[in-house]
Design a protein around this motif. Structure first.
Motif, PDB file in Angstrom:
ATOM      1  N   ALA A 107     -30.323  -5.641 -22.046  1.00 17.64           N
ATOM      2  CA  ALA A 107     -30.816  -4.512 -22.834  1.00 17.64           C
ATOM      3  C   ALA A 107     -29.967  -3.265 -22.563  1.00 17.64           C
ATOM      4  N   PHE A 108     -29.570  -3.057 -21.319  1.00 19.25           N
ATOM      5  CA  PHE A 108     -28.707  -1.930 -20.982  1.00 19.25           C
ATOM      6  C   PHE A 108     -27.399  -2.021 -21.763  1.00 19.25           C
ATOM      7  N   ASP A 109     -26.781  -3.205 -21.751  1.00 15.94           N
ATOM      8  CA  ASP A 109     -25.509  -3.381 -22.457  1.00 15.94           C
ATOM      9  C   ASP A 109     -25.657  -3.109 -23.953  1.00 15.94           C
ATOM     10  N   TYR A 110     -26.771  -3.550 -24.542  1.00 19.72           N
ATOM     11  CA  TYR A 110     -26.991  -3.333 -25.972  1.00 19.72           C
ATOM     12  C   TYR A 110     -27.077  -1.839 -26.287  1.00 19.72           C
ATOM     13  N   TRP A 111     -27.876  -1.084 -25.521  1.00 19.52           N
ATOM     14  CA  TRP A 111     -28.073   0.335 -25.806  1.00 19.52           C
ATOM     15  C   TRP A 111     -26.920   1.204 -25.316  1.00 19.52           C
ATOM     16  N   HIS A 112     -26.073   0.645 -24.463  1.00 18.65           N
ATOM     17  CA  HIS A 112     -24.949   1.419 -23.934  1.00 18.65           C
ATOM     18  C   HIS A 112     -23.737   1.374 -24.842  1.00 18.65           C
ATOM     19  N   GLU A 113     -23.531   0.258 -25.506  1.00 19.33           N
ATOM     20  CA  GLU A 113     -22.330   0.086 -26.328  1.00 19.33           C
ATOM     21  C   GLU A 113     -22.705  -0.498 -27.684  1.00 19.33           C
ATOM     22  N   GLY A 114     -21.798  -0.359 -28.624  1.00 21.83           N
ATOM     23  CA  GLY A 114     -21.950  -1.019 -29.912  1.00 21.83           C
ATOM     24  C   GLY A 114     -23.088  -0.490 -30.755  1.00 21.83           C
ATOM     25  N   MET A 115     -23.799  -1.421 -31.385  1.00 25.14           N
ATOM     26  CA  MET A 115     -24.829  -1.064 -32.354  1.00 25.14           C
ATOM     27  C   MET A 115     -25.955  -0.244 -31.735  1.00 25.14           C
ATOM     28  N   GLY A 116     -26.381  -0.582 -30.551  1.00 27.55           N
ATOM     29  CA  GLY A 116     -27.452   0.165 -29.906  1.00 27.55           C
ATOM     30  C   GLY A 116     -27.092   1.621 -29.703  1.00 27.55           C
ATOM     31  N   GLU A 117     -25.866   1.857 -29.309  1.00 25.35           N
ATOM     32  CA  GLU A 117     -25.394   3.229 -29.116  1.00 25.35           C
ATOM     33  C   GLU A 117     -25.378   3.984 -30.443  1.00 25.35           C
ATOM     34  N   GLN A 118     -24.965   3.299 -31.514  1.00 25.89           N
ATOM     35  CA  GLN A 118     -24.865   3.932 -32.825  1.00 25.89           C
ATOM     36  C   GLN A 118     -26.223   4.317 -33.404  1.00 25.89           C
ATOM     37  N   VAL A 119     -27.273   3.602 -33.004  1.00 25.46           N
ATOM     38  CA  VAL A 119     -28.613   3.924 -33.487  1.00 25.46           C
ATOM     39  C   VAL A 119     -28.950   5.380 -33.162  1.00 25.46           C
ATOM     40  N   PHE A 120     -28.591   5.824 -31.972  1.00 27.33           N
ATOM     41  CA  PHE A 120     -28.915   7.185 -31.564  1.00 27.33           C
ATOM     42  C   PHE A 120     -28.078   8.216 -32.307  1.00 27.33           C
ATOM     43  N   SER A 121     -26.847   7.885 -32.637  1.00 25.06           N
ATOM     44  CA  SER A 121     -26.034   8.789 -33.460  1.00 25.06           C
ATOM     45  C   SER A 121     -26.647   8.925 -34.849  1.00 25.06           C
ATOM     46  N   ILE A 122     -27.114   7.811 -35.380  1.00 23.94           N
ATOM     47  CA  ILE A 122     -27.741   7.830 -36.702  1.00 23.94           C
ATOM     48  C   ILE A 122     -29.034   8.648 -36.666  1.00 23.94           C
ATOM     49  N   ILE A 123     -29.823   8.478 -35.610  1.00 24.50           N
ATOM     50  CA  ILE A 123     -31.060   9.255 -35.471  1.00 24.50           C
ATOM     51  C   ILE A 123     -30.738  10.751 -35.464  1.00 24.50           C
ATOM     52  N   SER A 124     -29.708  11.151 -34.718  1.00 23.88           N
ATOM     53  CA  SER A 124     -29.304  12.565 -34.681  1.00 23.88           C
ATOM     54  C   SER A 124     -28.943  13.069 -36.066  1.00 23.88           C
ATOM     55  N   MET A 125     -28.150  12.280 -36.775  1.00 21.11           N
ATOM     56  CA  MET A 125     -27.703  12.705 -38.105  1.00 21.11           C
ATOM     57  C   MET A 125     -28.857  12.772 -39.097  1.00 21.11           C
ATOM     58  N   VAL A 126     -29.766  11.812 -39.028  1.00 19.27           N
ATOM     59  CA  VAL A 126     -30.919  11.827 -39.931  1.00 19.27           C
ATOM     60  C   VAL A 126     -31.803  13.040 -39.655  1.00 19.27           C
ATOM     61  N   LEU A 127     -32.081  13.304 -38.383  1.00 20.18           N
ATOM     62  CA  LEU A 127     -32.887  14.477 -38.041  1.00 20.18           C
ATOM     63  C   LEU A 127     -32.226  15.763 -38.525  1.00 20.18           C
ATOM     64  N   PHE A 128     -30.929  15.855 -38.329  1.00 22.15           N
ATOM     65  CA  PHE A 128     -30.211  17.039 -38.773  1.00 22.15           C
ATOM     66  C   PHE A 128     -30.206  17.129 -40.298  1.00 22.15           C
ATOM     67  N   GLY A 129     -30.030  16.006 -40.960  1.00 20.48           N
ATOM     68  CA  GLY A 129     -30.075  15.990 -42.421  1.00 20.48           C
ATOM     69  C   GLY A 129     -31.430  16.434 -42.951  1.00 20.48           C
ATOM     70  N   LEU A 130     -32.505  15.989 -42.293  1.00 24.82           N
ATOM     71  CA  LEU A 130     -33.849  16.414 -42.696  1.00 24.82           C
ATOM     72  C   LEU A 130     -34.028  17.923 -42.502  1.00 24.82           C
ATOM     73  N   LEU A 131     -33.484  18.445 -41.406  1.00 24.96           N
ATOM     74  CA  LEU A 131     -33.539  19.888 -41.173  1.00 24.96           C
ATOM     75  C   LEU A 131     -32.786  20.635 -42.274  1.00 24.96           C
ATOM     76  N   CYS A 132     -31.599  20.174 -42.612  1.00 34.62           N
ATOM     77  CA  CYS A 132     -30.810  20.823 -43.673  1.00 34.62           C
ATOM     78  C   CYS A 132     -31.538  20.757 -45.009  1.00 34.62           C
ATOM     79  N   GLU A 133     -32.143  19.623 -45.287  1.00 31.48           N
ATOM     80  CA  GLU A 133     -32.895  19.488 -46.537  1.00 31.48           C
ATOM     81  C   GLU A 133     -34.066  20.475 -46.565  1.00 31.48           C
ATOM     82  N   TRP A 134     -34.769  20.586 -45.437  1.00 36.23           N
ATOM     83  CA  TRP A 134     -35.897  21.519 -45.358  1.00 36.23           C
ATOM     84  C   TRP A 134     -35.419  22.956 -45.548  1.00 36.23           C
TER      85      TRP A 134
END
Length: 148
Positions: A107-134
């Motif tokens: 589980a550490f390897d999944y969230w540290h590298e690759g797709m798991g790591e990218q999930v958090f980048s996407i979450i950041s961008m979505v939250l920021f996009g929602l803020l910009c939309e608001w």
């Protein structure tokens, strides 16, 4: 360049150390190393969240330049984007520390590298996009009511 101004690895380690402490984990921080009873992680520059912070700073600046928003919002938006990226990445580091303590390497390897790591980048961008939309909706709703 941002890492030369502020040591984001150290800031992230301090932030996550405080969160883990208040979440009742037995954590000790020494510089950028977070040690728990069953393992430790090192928050190096690759884990500091700096790429996400830089992207949201840039996205905030672009939104402020190309979308008519009040000056104060235009100044604060890039900084808010950086804060969102920092907080979301801190949550990711906290999960990595907990997984290390649980000795769950897969589980550490999944969230540290690759797709798991990218999930958090996407979450950041979505939250920021929602803020910009608001912000966009708020500023344009005010404009419409002022013209009527």
């Amino acid at each position: 360049m941002l890492d030369r101004v502020l040591n984001f690895s150290l800031l992230a380690a301090k932030f996550v150390g405080v969160i883990l402490y208040y979440a009742n984990f037995d954590v000790v921080r020494k510089n950028v190393v977070l040690a728990l009873p069953n393992g430790a992680i090192e928050v190096n520059s690759g884990c500091s969240g700096l790429p996400s912070i830089a992207i949201l700073l840039q996205m905030g600046a672009l939104f402020a330049i190309y979308c008519p928003v009040p000056r104060l919002i235009a100044l604060l938006l890039p900084l808010t984007g950086a804060l969102i990226a920092f907080l979301v990445n801190g949550f990711r580091i906290m999960i990595l520390a907990i997984l290390t303590n649980a000795q769950n390497k897969s589980a550490f390897d999944y969230w540290h590298e690759g797709m798991g790591e990218q999930v958090f980048s996407i979450i950041s961008m979505v939250l920021f996009g929602l803020l910009c939309e608001w912000i966009w909706e708020q500023t344009h709703t005010q404009e419409k009511s002022e013209t009527n």
